[in-house]
Design an enzyme around this catalytic site. Sequence first.
Site, mmCIF file in Angstrom:
data_model
loop_
_atom_site.group_PDB
_atom_site.id
_atom_site.type_symbol
_atom_site.label_atom_id
_atom_site.label_comp_id
_atom_site.label_asym_id
_atom_site.label_seq_id
_atom_site.Cartn_x
_atom_site.Cartn_y
_atom_site.Cartn_z
ATOM 1 C CB SER A 1 -40.083 -19.027 10.344
ATOM 2 O OG SER A 1 -38.988 -17.790 10.399
ATOM 3 C CG HIS B 1 -41.593 -18.493 14.783
ATOM 4 N ND1 HIS B 1 -41.850 -19.662 14.228
ATOM 5 C CD2 HIS B 1 -40.851 -18.217 13.502
ATOM 6 C CE1 HIS B 1 -40.791 -19.939 13.870
ATOM 7 N NE2 HIS B 1 -40.103 -19.312 13.510
#
Length: 135
Positions: free
Chosen positions: A55, A106
Amino acid sequence: MNNMVLLFFLGREAERAAGHVRYLFIYLLAGLTGSTASYFTMIHSGNEAVAAGASGAIFGIMGLLAIVLLVHKGHYERFTMKRLILMVALSLYFGFTSGGIDNAGHVGGLCGGLVFGFLLYGLPFIIRTSCNPPE
């Protein structure tokens, strides 16, 4: 599954814009940046959880697409800056409101994508277009 869906849709556009080699470097560097941010956040908080996944690199691709959109004045093929901002905002929102999500990875990946996207795509694009202005 969410990572793979985002990678499928975003990855094709980012790779088409940046080229195979630059895309690969930005993907890997953004993933490394996200992992580093995650690591230092865990050390700082005393949390010894294991974080794994792609991610951070995928958020890096979102950062690259933001640079692509900036140098192309907010629109590139099917993407617009508004759509990308909405996608990033929703992805971050779901990350911060869900448990067990590595938000530092992230945000770190997104920042890495912005920085390396600018250095490897934005800056060369700006130099190329300023040296060869359209007639």
